[in-house]
Motif scaffolding. Sequence first.
Motif, mmCIF file in Angstrom:
data_model
loop_
_atom_site.group_PDB
_atom_site.id
_atom_site.type_symbol
_atom_site.label_atom_id
_atom_site.label_comp_id
_atom_site.label_asym_id
_atom_site.label_seq_id
_atom_site.Cartn_x
_atom_site.Cartn_y
_atom_site.Cartn_z
ATOM 1 N N GLY A 22 0.789 -1.234 0.000
ATOM 2 C CA GLY A 22 0.000 0.000 0.000
ATOM 3 C C GLY A 22 0.813 1.272 0.000
ATOM 4 N N ALA A 23 2.135 1.156 -0.045
ATOM 5 C CA ALA A 23 2.966 2.355 0.078
ATOM 6 C C ALA A 23 3.017 3.179 -1.193
ATOM 7 C CB ALA A 23 4.380 1.970 0.508
ATOM 8 N N LYS A 24 2.700 2.544 -2.329
ATOM 9 C CA LYS A 24 2.722 3.338 -3.566
ATOM 10 C C LYS A 24 1.816 2.710 -4.629
ATOM 11 C CE LYS A 24 7.449 1.632 -4.658
ATOM 12 N NZ LYS A 24 7.888 1.044 -3.412
ATOM 13 N N GLY A 25 1.777 3.387 -5.761
ATOM 14 C CA GLY A 25 1.060 2.845 -6.918
ATOM 15 C C GLY A 25 -0.411 2.553 -6.649
ATOM 16 N N ILE A 26 -0.853 1.419 -7.160
ATOM 17 C CA ILE A 26 -2.269 1.047 -7.052
ATOM 18 C C ILE A 26 -2.684 0.885 -5.589
ATOM 19 C CG2 ILE A 26 -3.899 -0.816 -7.560
ATOM 20 C CD1 ILE A 26 -2.370 -1.272 -10.206
ATOM 21 N N GLY A 27 -1.795 0.302 -4.771
ATOM 22 C CA GLY A 27 -2.120 0.069 -3.357
ATOM 23 C C GLY A 27 -2.413 1.368 -2.630
ATOM 24 N N LEU A 28 -1.619 2.396 -2.921
ATOM 25 C CA LEU A 28 -1.843 3.695 -2.281
ATOM 26 C C LEU A 28 -3.196 4.270 -2.722
ATOM 27 C CD1 LEU A 28 -0.814 6.013 -0.515
ATOM 28 C CD2 LEU A 28 0.494 6.852 -2.478
ATOM 29 N N GLY A 29 -3.518 4.095 -3.986
ATOM 30 C CA GLY A 29 -4.826 4.552 -4.488
ATOM 31 C C GLY A 29 -5.974 3.815 -3.802
ATOM 32 N N ILE A 30 -5.795 2.523 -3.583
ATOM 33 C CA ILE A 30 -6.842 1.733 -2.906
ATOM 34 C C ILE A 30 -6.991 2.207 -1.456
ATOM 35 C CG2 ILE A 30 -7.395 -0.575 -2.031
ATOM 36 C CD1 ILE A 30 -5.948 -1.689 -4.589
ATOM 37 N N ALA A 31 -5.842 2.421 -0.800
ATOM 38 C CA ALA A 31 -5.890 2.879 0.596
ATOM 39 C C ALA A 31 -6.640 4.211 0.696
ATOM 40 C CB ALA A 31 -4.467 3.020 1.135
ATOM 41 N N ARG A 32 -6.352 5.105 -0.240
ATOM 42 C CA ARG A 32 -7.008 6.426 -0.237
ATOM 43 C C ARG A 32 -8.517 6.281 -0.419
ATOM 44 N NH1 ARG A 32 -3.780 9.044 -3.686
ATOM 45 N NH2 ARG A 32 -2.804 10.313 -2.089
ATOM 46 N N GLU A 33 -8.903 5.447 -1.359
ATOM 47 C CA GLU A 33 -10.336 5.264 -1.652
ATOM 48 C C GLU A 33 -11.063 4.664 -0.432
ATOM 49 O OE1 GLU A 33 -11.835 6.071 -4.617
ATOM 50 O OE2 GLU A 33 -13.804 5.273 -4.027
ATOM 51 N N LEU A 34 -10.457 3.659 0.191
ATOM 52 C CA LEU A 34 -11.105 3.032 1.352
ATOM 53 C C LEU A 34 -11.141 4.002 2.537
ATOM 54 C CD1 LEU A 34 -9.728 -0.639 1.175
ATOM 55 C CD2 LEU A 34 -11.961 0.218 0.422
ATOM 56 N N ALA A 35 -10.079 4.800 2.670
ATOM 57 C CA ALA A 35 -10.060 5.795 3.747
ATOM 58 C C ALA A 35 -11.167 6.821 3.531
ATOM 59 C CB ALA A 35 -8.698 6.477 3.817
ATOM 60 N N GLN A 36 -11.363 7.224 2.273
ATOM 61 C CA GLN A 36 -12.440 8.192 1.974
ATOM 62 C C GLN A 36 -13.808 7.599 2.298
ATOM 63 O OE1 GLN A 36 -11.545 9.316 -2.081
ATOM 64 N NE2 GLN A 36 -9.934 10.736 -1.450
ATOM 65 N N GLY A 37 -13.899 6.278 2.227
ATOM 66 C CA GLY A 37 -15.159 5.610 2.581
ATOM 67 C C GLY A 37 -15.328 5.456 4.085
ATOM 68 N N GLY A 38 -14.295 5.799 4.850
ATOM 69 C CA GLY A 38 -14.413 5.752 6.309
ATOM 70 C C GLY A 38 -13.615 4.637 6.968
ATOM 71 N N CYS A 39 -12.876 3.842 6.185
ATOM 72 C CA CYS A 39 -12.086 2.744 6.767
ATOM 73 C C CYS A 39 -10.889 3.277 7.538
ATOM 74 C CB CYS A 39 -11.551 1.819 5.673
ATOM 75 S SG CYS A 39 -12.805 0.823 4.865
ATOM 76 N N ARG A 40 -10.490 2.517 8.553
ATOM 77 C CA ARG A 40 -9.195 2.720 9.196
ATOM 78 C C ARG A 40 -8.214 1.835 8.452
ATOM 79 N NH1 ARG A 40 -10.134 1.196 15.138
ATOM 80 N NH2 ARG A 40 -11.837 -0.063 14.333
ATOM 81 N N ILE A 41 -7.111 2.422 8.022
ATOM 82 C CA ILE A 41 -6.215 1.735 7.081
ATOM 83 C C ILE A 41 -4.937 1.231 7.752
ATOM 84 C CG2 ILE A 41 -4.900 1.980 4.932
ATOM 85 C CD1 ILE A 41 -7.907 2.323 4.507
ATOM 86 N N ALA A 42 -4.592 -0.012 7.458
ATOM 87 C CA ALA A 42 -3.270 -0.543 7.821
ATOM 88 C C ALA A 42 -2.517 -0.772 6.517
ATOM 89 C CB ALA A 42 -3.418 -1.843 8.593
ATOM 90 N N LEU A 43 -1.455 -0.002 6.332
ATOM 91 C CA LEU A 43 -0.633 -0.156 5.120
ATOM 92 C C LEU A 43 0.492 -1.127 5.409
ATOM 93 C CD1 LEU A 43 0.102 3.438 3.738
ATOM 94 C CD2 LEU A 43 -1.585 1.793 2.920
ATOM 95 N N TRP A 44 0.577 -2.181 4.626
ATOM 96 C CA TRP A 44 1.667 -3.160 4.779
ATOM 97 C C TRP A 44 2.555 -3.081 3.549
ATOM 98 C CZ3 TRP A 44 -0.588 -8.535 6.585
ATOM 99 C CH2 TRP A 44 -1.155 -8.376 7.867
ATOM 100 N N ASP A 45 3.847 -2.907 3.783
ATOM 101 C CA ASP A 45 4.765 -2.833 2.648
ATOM 102 C C ASP A 45 6.163 -3.097 3.181
ATOM 103 O OD1 ASP A 45 4.197 -1.200 -0.325
ATOM 104 O OD2 ASP A 45 6.261 -1.744 0.215
ATOM 105 N N PHE A 46 7.075 -3.542 2.319
ATOM 106 C CA PHE A 46 8.446 -3.718 2.800
ATOM 107 C C PHE A 46 9.343 -2.540 2.443
ATOM 108 C CE2 PHE A 46 9.745 -7.005 -0.777
ATOM 109 C CZ PHE A 46 9.545 -6.034 -1.748
#
Length: 259
Positions: A22-46
């Motif tokens: 979720g740190a970049k690219g498509i994952g970051l876009g998904i995290a943003r969209e879910l956050a806008q929907g009200g989710c609490r986000i856990a980003l996992w990346d190495f």
Amino acid sequence: MNQTNTIAPASLQGLVAIVTGGAKGIGLGIARELAQGGCRIALWDFDDAALGEAERTLSSEGADVTTFKVDVSSVDQVEAAVARLLASHARIDILVNNAGIGGDKLVSKMDLAFWSRVIEINLNSQFICSKAVLAQMAQNRFGRIINIGSRAWLGNRGQAAYSASKGAVVSLTRSLALEYARKGITVNAVAPGIVETPLFATLTEEVRQSLHKTVPMERIGQPQDIARAVRFFAEPGSSYVTGQLLYVCGGRSLGSPSV
Ligand SMILES: NC(=O)c1ccc[n+]([C@@H]2O[C@H](COP(=O)([O-])OP(=O)(O)OC[C@H]3O[C@@H](n4cnc5c(N)ncnc54)[C@H](O)[C@@H]3O)[C@@H](O)[C@H]2O)c1
């Protein structure tokens, strides 16, 4: 009669969503969209540096975001991250298995180590992360798993390992969906076409133009295009949709672009 869906949450508000890679690219876009929907986000990346930047960006946009440095192909690291997340957030509702790597090489030039690395990151990680959260989701009688595949699973010259890994993602999605259909958990997959991520930006103008021409809509996808499809599957209201693969590729899965 199975009544599991009657206790599902009403909306995404407050739900805990893991986005791998979720740190970049498509994952970051998904995290943003879910956050806008009200989710609490856990980003996992190495990628530690990218994680820090993503956290700052999403937080500045008002998102509730926590980051974990995790290699999602490691069972130990994933199990430790799940334990930490449950300790701090008490529940896990949504898992987006997005982390992945490319793998362009002709079979004639590919050795087993190359093949195995692509399978390990693109496929094994989805099994590892799903298995790590499913027991908790089953206990809550609610869960959403969304696996990021690729249109390339249909087959691409020079992408045997990558397309095989993404084909197996489809099979994993369908089998998991069947195994958990009676537990309030849906498992679906999204198959992106060409998406503008940091990797795309490194291509020459000539290559970019030639890629444009392979897309019937004649535009390159944006992370948000993929994120919207993920959000649909993540919504509690999408409870009767499971085991499905949704192409988000500007029509590229239809075959010839000369329409
Ligand atoms: N970009 C495209 O055109 C495209 C097309 C089809 C499918 N996809 C798929 O979408 C997903 C995201 O791709 P992207 O283009 O955003 O890639 P990206 O390289 O921009 O981002 C991938 C992220 O995953 C992380 N990652 C990779 N391996 C990891 C591991 N083992 N553990 C933890 N984190 C790891 C990377 O650090 C990175 O932050 C991938 O599964 C990819 O196969 C992308």
